[in-house]
Design a protein around this motif. Structure first.
Motif, PDB file in Angstrom:
ATOM      1  N   PRO A 166       0.831  -1.217   0.000  1.00  0.00           N
ATOM      2  CA  PRO A 166       0.000   0.000   0.000  1.00  0.00           C
ATOM      3  C   PRO A 166       0.858   1.257   0.000  1.00  0.00           C
ATOM      4  O   PRO A 166       1.950   1.290   0.551  1.00  0.00           O
ATOM      5  CB  PRO A 166      -0.810  -0.134   1.302  1.00  0.00           C
ATOM      6  N   ALA A 167       0.338   2.321  -0.710  1.00  0.00           N
ATOM      7  CA  ALA A 167       1.074   3.581  -0.820  1.00  0.00           C
ATOM      8  C   ALA A 167       1.173   4.244   0.546  1.00  0.00           C
ATOM      9  O   ALA A 167       0.238   4.200   1.352  1.00  0.00           O
ATOM     10  CB  ALA A 167       0.378   4.499  -1.816  1.00  0.00           C
ATOM     11  N   GLN A 168       2.326   4.821   0.794  1.00  0.00           N
ATOM     12  CA  GLN A 168       2.559   5.521   2.048  1.00  0.00           C
ATOM     13  C   GLN A 168       2.935   6.959   1.755  1.00  0.00           C
ATOM     14  O   GLN A 168       3.702   7.232   0.831  1.00  0.00           O
ATOM     15  CB  GLN A 168       3.682   4.851   2.854  1.00  0.00           C
ATOM     16  N   SER A 169       2.375   7.911   2.474  1.00  0.00           N
ATOM     17  CA  SER A 169       2.705   9.334   2.318  1.00  0.00           C
ATOM     18  C   SER A 169       3.854   9.685   3.242  1.00  0.00           C
ATOM     19  O   SER A 169       3.903   9.246   4.385  1.00  0.00           O
ATOM     20  CB  SER A 169       1.475  10.191   2.624  1.00  0.00           C
ATOM     21  N   VAL A 170       4.759  10.469   2.682  1.00  0.00           N
ATOM     22  CA  VAL A 170       5.932  10.900   3.447  1.00  0.00           C
ATOM     23  C   VAL A 170       5.824  12.401   3.660  1.00  0.00           C
ATOM     24  O   VAL A 170       5.684  13.167   2.696  1.00  0.00           O
ATOM     25  CB  VAL A 170       7.242  10.558   2.697  1.00  0.00           C
ATOM     26  N   GLN A 171       5.871  12.825   4.871  1.00  0.00           N
ATOM     27  CA  GLN A 171       5.777  14.233   5.199  1.00  0.00           C
ATOM     28  C   GLN A 171       7.138  14.902   5.012  1.00  0.00           C
ATOM     29  O   GLN A 171       8.145  14.413   5.493  1.00  0.00           O
ATOM     30  CB  GLN A 171       5.297  14.404   6.656  1.00  0.00           C
ATOM     31  N   THR A 172       7.168  15.993   4.259  1.00  0.00           N
ATOM     32  CA  THR A 172       8.402  16.757   4.060  1.00  0.00           C
ATOM     33  C   THR A 172       8.325  18.059   4.846  1.00  0.00           C
ATOM     34  O   THR A 172       7.242  18.609   5.078  1.00  0.00           O
ATOM     35  CB  THR A 172       8.606  17.078   2.571  1.00  0.00           C
ATOM     36  N   GLY A 173       9.482  18.583   5.213  1.00  0.00           N
ATOM     37  CA  GLY A 173       9.515  19.801   5.983  1.00  0.00           C
ATOM     38  C   GLY A 173       9.303  21.042   5.139  1.00  0.00           C
ATOM     39  O   GLY A 173       9.263  20.991   3.914  1.00  0.00           O
ATOM     40  N   ASP A 174       9.130  22.169   5.819  1.00  0.00           N
ATOM     41  CA  ASP A 174       8.954  23.450   5.137  1.00  0.00           C
ATOM     42  C   ASP A 174      10.306  23.881   4.568  1.00  0.00           C
ATOM     43  O   ASP A 174      11.249  24.150   5.317  1.00  0.00           O
ATOM     44  CB  ASP A 174       8.428  24.472   6.135  1.00  0.00           C
ATOM     45  N   MET A 175      10.400  23.949   3.224  1.00  0.00           N
ATOM     46  CA  MET A 175      11.673  24.270   2.589  1.00  0.00           C
ATOM     47  C   MET A 175      12.098  25.714   2.837  1.00  0.00           C
ATOM     48  O   MET A 175      13.253  26.059   2.639  1.00  0.00           O
ATOM     49  CB  MET A 175      11.573  24.019   1.085  1.00  0.00           C
ATOM     50  N   SER A 176      11.151  26.572   3.256  1.00  0.00           N
ATOM     51  CA  SER A 176      11.508  27.966   3.510  1.00  0.00           C
ATOM     52  C   SER A 176      12.111  28.164   4.897  1.00  0.00           C
ATOM     53  O   SER A 176      12.623  29.247   5.194  1.00  0.00           O
ATOM     54  CB  SER A 176      10.272  28.858   3.359  1.00  0.00           C
TER      55      SER A 176
END
Length: 379
Positions: free
Chosen positions: A35-45
């Protein structure tokens, strides 16, 4: 059990084993993807530093200045200063003296056309000369006869009318030669075509041995010459920004090819119809061309509103210029700084820069952005 029955049983057993293996091999459940898993990324700013205190902060000052509106545009020729070059005589082009993009002066020879119209016009002229001479002799003779009572007044008036008609035909034939550019004393089938104005050839629709004139080619326009001493800048302005501009308002023009040579223009027209897709209106700016503006160049037009607005002002060292965009860093929580995009304005005395949008007066920013950037690159 006979050998035949034994062989039949073995074949049935092999078939069952084969089907079982196939079912196991192509079981969809065994080969289903995870099953697909979402990966949380940080705020690039957001950027994190160990010691935020080593990067001094400064509060943005406040200044009252006119609001600026910047739009992009393209250089175009002034339609009123475009003149088509035509050949009044139909025929074949035998020589071309100019090309697309050439600078020409008024009266310069552009091309030559060999035309049968000249032959016909000169033939008409010669016949008109003979007819006028004959009519003049007849009128002179009729006057002499009338004075001696040999003819009536009506006959004299008829001879006078014939002489006037012949003279009118002669004048018309001479005017036709002048229109075609032919001298009656030196007739030639070659018609020269001269430049009607000084300017730049922006269009060419003729080549050697091509047909010229409406009767042969269907179009009389051989060249188009434009006087580029004054040009148009056509800009797209969004409908929300239209209240900020008005007819007659001045604008500062910066050509992308010559950013250090600003020009001043004036709004001469605001189109009443918007583009239905972009929601923009065409705005025309008239600019006197110092010589380096060329048709098709990209420019930036800056308008200044009549009213004043509050803008932030920060040290020039607080602005980071990266990839044709401007940024500043403002403090955030947990030893972090946030990168904020701004719209920079003009430079002010004291090595300060006006900020048109992105931050407000009183907001804190990192005073030396290069020092912060160097630290981030070293981490």
């Amino acid at each position: 059990m006979t050998s035949k029955s034994f062989l039949k049983s073995v074949c049935c057993l092999a078939a069952c084993i084969s089907l079982t293996a196939c079912e196991k091999k192509f079981n969809p459940a065994d080969g289903a993807p995870p099953p697909a898993q979402s990966v949380q990324t940080g705020d690039m700013s957001l950027v994190t530093v160990d010691k935020p205190d080593q990067f001094p902060l400064v509060r943005a000052d406040q200044i009252e200045a006119p609001t600026e509106l910047r739009v992009t545009g393209v250089v175009n020729s002034d339609i009123a200063r475009e003149v088509p070059v035509i050949s009044l005589a139909s025929g074949r082009v035998v020589d071309i003296k100019a090309r697309l993009g050439d600078d020409v002066k008024k009266g310069d020879l552009l091309l030559k056309v060999q035309s049968p119209d000249v032959t016909n016009a000169f033939d008409t002229y010669l016949k008109a000369v003979n007819d006028e001479q004959l009519a003049n002799k007849a009128y002179t003779r009729s006057k002499d006869l009338y004075e001696h009572g040999a003819i009536s007044l009506g006959i004299l008036e008829q001879a006078e009318d014939t002489e006037k008609d012949a003279k009118a035909d002669l004048n018309a034939a001479e005017e036709q030669l002048n229109t075609l550019g032919i001298k009656k004393d030196h007739p030639s089938s070659i018609v020269p075509v001269y430049a009607p104005i000084s300017g730049v050839i922006i269009s060419q629709n003729v080549t050697n041995a091509a047909a010229a004139g409406v009767a042969f080619s269907g179009s009389s326009t051989l060249f188009t010459i434009a006087d580029l001493s004054v040009v148009w800048i056509l800009c797209d302005v969004y409908e929300n920004d239209l209240p900020k501009i008005a007819l007659g308002q001045s604008a500062t023009i910066h050509a992308d090819a010559y950013p250090d040579k600003p020009l001043t223009g004036r709004i001469s027209d605001i189109q009443p119809v918007l583009d239905p897709n972009l929601r923009t209106a065409k705005v025309r700016i008239e600019v006197r061309n110092p010589g380096f503006l060329k048709v098709g160049m990209f420019v930036t037009a800056t308008f200044q509103s009549k009213g004043l607005a509050d803008h932030a002002v920060v040290p020039a060292s607080a602005v980071l210029h990266l990839h044709d965009r401007d940024w500043v860093f403002v403090p955030a929580d947990d030893n972090k700084f946030r990168r904020v995009e701004i719209h920079g304005g003009q430079m002010l005395p004291g090595n300060r820069q006006e900020i048109l949008s992105g931050i407000t007066p009183g907001e804190r920013v990192v005073s030396n952005v290069l020092q912060l950037e160097a630290t981030l690159e070293g981490q």
